[in-house]
Design a protein around this motif. Structure first.
Motif, PDB file in Angstrom:
ATOM      1  N   ASP A 137       0.832  -1.204   0.000  1.00 22.83           N
ATOM      2  CA  ASP A 137       0.000   0.000   0.000  1.00 22.83           C
ATOM      3  C   ASP A 137       0.865   1.252   0.000  1.00 22.83           C
ATOM      4  O   ASP A 137       1.870   1.327   0.721  1.00 22.83           O
ATOM      5  N   PRO A 138       0.488   2.268  -0.776  1.00 23.87           N
ATOM      6  CA  PRO A 138       1.175   3.553  -0.665  1.00 23.87           C
ATOM      7  C   PRO A 138       0.987   4.157   0.722  1.00 23.87           C
ATOM      8  O   PRO A 138       0.011   3.880   1.412  1.00 23.87           O
ATOM      9  N   VAL A 139       1.943   4.981   1.107  1.00 21.58           N
ATOM     10  CA  VAL A 139       1.857   5.751   2.344  1.00 21.58           C
ATOM     11  C   VAL A 139       1.026   7.001   2.082  1.00 21.58           C
ATOM     12  O   VAL A 139       1.151   7.626   1.029  1.00 21.58           O
ATOM     13  N   ILE A 140       0.155   7.352   3.009  1.00 21.57           N
ATOM     14  CA  ILE A 140      -0.577   8.621   2.917  1.00 21.57           C
ATOM     15  C   ILE A 140       0.253   9.702   3.605  1.00 21.57           C
ATOM     16  O   ILE A 140       0.531   9.619   4.805  1.00 21.57           O
ATOM     17  N   GLU A 141       0.685  10.689   2.831  1.00 18.78           N
ATOM     18  CA  GLU A 141       1.420  11.827   3.374  1.00 18.78           C
ATOM     19  C   GLU A 141       0.475  13.025   3.425  1.00 18.78           C
ATOM     20  O   GLU A 141      -0.105  13.394   2.402  1.00 18.78           O
ATOM     21  N   SER A 142       0.298  13.618   4.590  1.00 19.26           N
ATOM     22  CA  SER A 142      -0.579  14.776   4.754  1.00 19.26           C
ATOM     23  C   SER A 142       0.243  15.977   5.195  1.00 19.26           C
ATOM     24  O   SER A 142       1.118  15.855   6.059  1.00 19.26           O
ATOM     25  N   ALA A 143      -0.035  17.118   4.590  1.00 21.30           N
ATOM     26  CA  ALA A 143       0.719  18.324   4.941  1.00 21.30           C
ATOM     27  C   ALA A 143      -0.095  19.551   4.594  1.00 21.30           C
ATOM     28  O   ALA A 143      -0.914  19.543   3.670  1.00 21.30           O
ATOM     29  N   GLY A 144       0.137  20.616   5.338  1.00 17.83           N
ATOM     30  CA  GLY A 144      -0.417  21.918   4.988  1.00 17.83           C
ATOM     31  C   GLY A 144       0.616  22.714   4.218  1.00 17.83           C
ATOM     32  O   GLY A 144       1.817  22.558   4.429  1.00 17.83           O
ATOM     33  N   VAL A 145       0.167  23.550   3.311  1.00 17.52           N
ATOM     34  CA  VAL A 145       1.077  24.392   2.544  1.00 17.52           C
ATOM     35  C   VAL A 145       0.530  25.819   2.532  1.00 17.52           C
ATOM     36  O   VAL A 145      -0.622  26.048   2.163  1.00 17.52           O
ATOM     37  N   ARG A 146       1.352  26.756   2.976  1.00 18.54           N
ATOM     38  CA  ARG A 146       0.931  28.150   3.062  1.00 18.54           C
ATOM     39  C   ARG A 146       1.248  28.881   1.769  1.00 18.54           C
ATOM     40  O   ARG A 146       2.363  28.838   1.271  1.00 18.54           O
TER      41      ARG A 146
END
Length: 280
Positions: free
Chosen positions: A33-42
């Motif tokens: 399974d792919p990894v879920i990467e979560s991030a905010g970007v300003r």
């Protein structure tokens, strides 16, 4: 057996076992399974009403002889679980023709998002026998909108975000599905007070994006290096190998991709699906 010979053979045996273990782990990673990467970007110019807009980003799915329809179904299922506002497929979807791989692409019709799913070509779309044109039409039939040196408006909460896409640099003259990138066509004449997100397969395209005042470029292509020593070679060609970077005033996010190319091995660069949340 002499002491020096014994030590040499022991070191060789340990190295061999270690290499086999690394390859075995790399195969499991590549096929898992792919990894879920979560991030905010300003984004400094982002309209406050667009705060929280969520983009699911996937690249380098590489449908091909070693993948099956289950590979696509898993990616679609994982993307849908993110409940994104926009889905962006940033190139290198396929390694073959529609006749060969059409059934593997069919699950893409089940992608879910508030404002649609979008696609730009990668270099591998130009390597197929049928060229990128047939895949452009196939994706339209599946409900995924190709952005061929063009942009669309994403209207959200009373504000507008410009979402643009350019063809990969592997294309010929910038004309039609088989052409290369045309930044003027995709980005010229827009309202520069609005934030712009650009889909461009290769990170190196950010040099041109920065000249056009793009706020955020989403790219793939690198596979995060996929495995050593290719990670070192990629960094010689591309300004960013994975994750966030900056080119001029343009933020760049490079996803490691959800598939593999060549041997099904990924070491130190697991497959990835990314969820980015825009913030002002």
């Amino acid at each position: 057996m002499g002491r020096r010979l014994f030590i040499g053979r022991t070191v060789a045996a340990v190295a061999g076992v270690g290499a086999l273990a690394a390859v075995g782990s790399g195969v499991r990673t590549a096929l898992g399974d792919p990894v879920i990467e979560s991030a905010g970007v300003r984004l400094p110019r982002l309209d406050p009403r667009l705060n929280g807009l969520r983009l699911a980003v996937v690249s380098d799915i590489h449908l091909g002889p070693l993948t099956g329809v289950g590979h696509t179904e898993r990616i679609v299922r994982m993307i849908n679980s993110l409940e994104a506002d926009v889905v962006a497929i940033v190139g290198d979807l396929v390694d073959g023709t529609v006749a060969e791989l059409g059934p593997q692409a069919k699950p893409l019709r089940n992608l879910e998002s508030r404002y649609g799913s979008y696609f730009v070509t990668g270099n591998h779309e130009y390597y197929t026998a049928g060229g990128p044109g047939e895949w452009i039409e196939e994706l339209r039939q599946l409900g995924v909108r190709p952005l061929q040196n063009e942009r669309v408006e994403i209207a959200h909460a009373g504000a507008v975000l410009d979402l643009a896409g350019v063809n990969d640099i592997s294309g010929g003259p910038a004309d039609g599905a088989s052409g290369g990138p045309d930044f003027e066509r995709a980005l010229g004449g827009r309202d520069r007070s609005r934030s712009t997100v650009l889909l461009a397969h290769q990170p190196v395209q950010a040099d041109e994006a920065a000249r056009y005042g793009v706020d955020l470029q989403l790219s793939g292509h690198t596979h995060g290096g996929q495995m050593a020593p290719f990670n070192l070679l990629v960094s010689l060609q591309q300004p960013i190998v994975s994750g966030f970077g900056q080119v001029g005033d343009t933020r760049v996010y490079v996803t490691r991709g959800a598939g593999f190319w060549g041997p099904p091995v990924r070491v130190g660069a697991p497959p990835e699906i990314t969820l980015l949340e825009l913030r002002g």
